[in-house]
Enzyme design. Structure first.
Site, short mmCIF file in Angstrom:
data_model
loop_
_atom_site.label_atom_id
_atom_site.label_comp_id
_atom_site.label_asym_id
_atom_site.label_seq_id
_atom_site.Cartn_x
_atom_site.Cartn_y
_atom_site.Cartn_z
CE LYS A 281 66.44 6.29 29.08
NZ LYS A 281 65.28 5.59 28.49
CD GLU A 360 57.46 -0.92 16.55
OE1 GLU A 360 57.93 0.05 17.16
OE2 GLU A 360 58.16 -1.88 16.14
NE ARG A 388 59.69 -0.44 14.27
CZ ARG A 388 61.01 -0.65 14.31
NH1 ARG A 388 61.81 0.15 13.62
NH2 ARG A 388 61.51 -1.63 15.01
#
Length: 631
Positions: A281, A360, A388
């Site tokens: 990353k 979630e 969600r």
């Protein structure tokens, strides 16, 4: 400006490049990413890490015939640049410009709208089944990061895809990160692959050894089992094959030649394949490589935080004191420790701040379990992501009436992240749940007090607060218990009542100053609670002035204004005129927060104009017994 990139107008142009030109293209892509994202804001480190992978995907596959689905989609900037949107790229995340996420309305190369994690494999499987049912022969590729392997939905899709056995390619872009480092048991297993540099060499040596031994069916079977055992010990990724996928990897995600070889091999399989790609990353930009969490999301160059704390920072500062004083308090984050400004607290209270990853649903029911045993959980989550876990909030928290606190960051208009991230639905979907208390602070001090109040409440309670800086008032050192369901009058006036909630209160107060210059005296009420409403105060002031404007940074359907209308409808007032300001029945696009608020007349000038026009209209028409105007 760019020698190679300026010649790329479609994916076919990428296929014609030689290896030297590919290296130059990747360098130019990174240069443009750093320059433009630093200017416009957006996701930088994730896109820098996916440059070679994106180039390889477009060299091996034929978009848009072949479908490439990006999970979350925050790593799709290079994809946009290679699919005919290079000249539009300066408009990235600007109003009426390119979206920061894949958008089917923007380009046929964007196969699926994404913005939330864990959706790509389900969508890709649906597309693959459609291909099979209609006799097509194209490829379907889901590109998913290891952070999304914390999503339950990902495993539901993997399980179904492996069961069906249909032709599908899943590219696992494994950089060990979501926003912060990826958490969980799966992440630990993948980390073995990333850090076991001897795997490839061990695999080659094992193959040579096996090839020298005598044949025979029994021996061949035993040797295959031995090879699988060696692979399982050295590189624990057999779980993919047990799910019904052929595993290819690990592949160097920054070597285009290796990537093309693996993707071509995957393209030739007639069953589900997972291509495990190892990337870094922030690759190619040292600040992002050194601090990928800091450079995951970059604010626009025009934004300067100054000395004023953001609501996220005020939340974290307050929670830090509450954690110190109350040993039963715990905090749960769904891969948003950094976004919720909880990083330093997580180091200070490692056993009381839990990052569950992009999960979630699990976060909410985990909190319910803690609450059922006498602990006080705060679920710190973005408004858009709590959607969600709707059923978990309703079924696991509200139904048993458990005292879970929901801290909803980024509620209302969030700006440049656009349609998938605007937190404009929470007042509506939370208001319909029995036992739920819903509130929103007008400023940082009220956020502190509502958090303190929530600790002493025996019911589920949600506090919504906006993205960005507070209003700049000094923060009190002493916290106060606020009465549940009580609003406050913050300015008196006889001509009209403006009832605001949360982020609309201070603009409503400023609008009252504009109205005063026109000779209109407005009463301004800070509702503070969307549920329960302060019935007594609202009924009193409405009955007194007969002219009401309700302002909320939420969709009008089922929101705060709807609740007030229901209250007034039950009271059967005969001569009250009501106007509601909020978001109409539509998704809000990307753009600057203040600009978007001005479009929907949720800033001070807009509120003042709507109030003045409303009064003028009422005086001229005076129609009906009960009149409601909806923007």
């Amino acid at each position: 400006m760019f020698k190679i990139l300026d010649k790329i107008d479609a994916p076919g142009d990428v296929k014609r490049l030689n290896q030297d030109e590919l290296g130059e293209l990747c360098s130019e892509l990174r240069e443009l990413l750093v320059s433009r994202v630093s200017e416009n804001g957006g996701h930088l480190a994730s896109n820098l890490g996916a440059v070679e992978l994106t180039v390889a995907l477009h060299r091996v596959f034929d978009s848009p015939k072949d479908k490439i689905i990006w999970d979350v989609g925050h790593q799709s900037y290079v994809h946009k640049l290679l699919t005919g949107r290079r000249e539009q790229f300066p408009s990235l995340r600007q109003y009426q410009g390119l979206s920061g996420f894949p958008d089917r309305d923007e380009s046929p190369h964007d196969a699926f709208n994404t913005g939330h994690g864990g959706t790509s494999i389900s969508a890709a499987l649906g597309m693959a089944l459609t291909r099979d049912l209609t006799g097509g022969n194209h490829h379907v590729v889901a590109v998913i990061g290891d952070g999304c392997l914390t999503c339950g939905m990902t495993y539901e899709a993997l399980n179904h895809a492996g069961h069906l056995g249909t032709r599908l390619i899943v590219v696992l872009n494994d950089n060990g990160m979501s926003i912060s480092p990826t958490v969980g048991a799966i992440a630990r297993r993948l980390n073995v692959v990333r850090t076991t540099h001897g795997y490839v060499q061990a695999k080659k040596q094992t193959s040579r050894f096996l090839s020298l031994l005598p044949g025979g069916k029994k021996m061949q079977w035993a040797l295959r089992r031995l090879k699988e055992g060696v692979k399982a010990v050295v590189m624990p990724t057999m779980m993919w094959e047990q799910l019904g996928f052929t595993y290819l990897g690990p592949i160097d995600g920054h070597n285009i030649a290796e990537l093309e070889t693996a993707l071509t091999q995957a393209r030739n399989y007639h069953k589900p394949v997972i291509v495990h790609v190892i990337t870094k990353k922030g690759k190619g930009y040292k600040p992002a490589e050194d601090n990928p969490t800091r450079f995951h999301g970059v604010s626009p160059k025009s934004e300067h935080s100054g000395a004023i704390l953001t609501y996220s920072q005020i939340f974290a500062r307050t929670v830090g004191g509450l954690l110190r004083d109350n040993p039963r308090l715990v905090v749960i984050s769904a891969a948003m420790v950094e976004g919720n400004s909880l990083s330093s607290l997580a180091k200070k209270f490692p056993r009381r701040i839990y990052d569950v990853g992009i999960s979630e649903q699990h976060a909410v029911t985990l909190a319910a379990g803690l609450a059922s045993q006498g602990f006080i959980p705060i679920v710190a989550i973005y408004s858009t992501f709590l959607q969600r876990a709707f059923d978990q909030v309703l079924h696991d928290v509200c139904l048993p009436d458990l005292p879970v606190i929901f801290a909803l960051d980024r509620s209302g208009i969030v700006g440049e992240d656009g349609k998938t991230h605007q937190g404009i639905f929470d007042l509506s979907y939370l208001n319909l749940m029995p036992n739920m208390i819903v509130c929103a602070p007008k400023d940082g001090n009220e956020l502190q007090d509502l958090l303190y109040t929530a600790l002493n409440t025996d019911h589920p309670l949600a506090i919504r607060y906006p993205r960005g800086r507070g209003v700049g008032i000094p923060l009190a050192t002493e916290l106060h218990q606020l009465p549940i369901g009580k609003a406050e009058v913050i300015k008196r006036g006889e001509d009209i009542v403006v009832i605001g909630i949360g982020s609309t209160v201070m603009p409503s107060l400023e609008a009252a100053k504009h109205l005063a210059l026109r000779g209109i005296e407005a009463m301004v009420i800070n509702a503070r609670f969307a549920k329960p409403l302060d019935t007594e105060l609202i009924m009193d002031v409405v009955n007194h002035t007969k002219r009401v404007v309700i302002v909320e940074e939420n969709v009008l359907s089922g929101g705060f204004g709807s609740a007030v209308l229901e209250l007034l409808g039950k009271a059967e007032f005969s001569d009250v005129k009501v106007k509601r300001l909020g978001i109409p029945d539509e998704f809000v696009t990307h753009g600057n927060q203040d600009f978007l608020r001005s479009i929907y007349h949720l800033d001070a000038p807009g509120i003042a104009k709507e109030c003045a026009d409303f009064l003028a209209n009422v005086q001229v028409k005076a129609e009906g017994d009960f009149h409601t105007t909806i923007l």
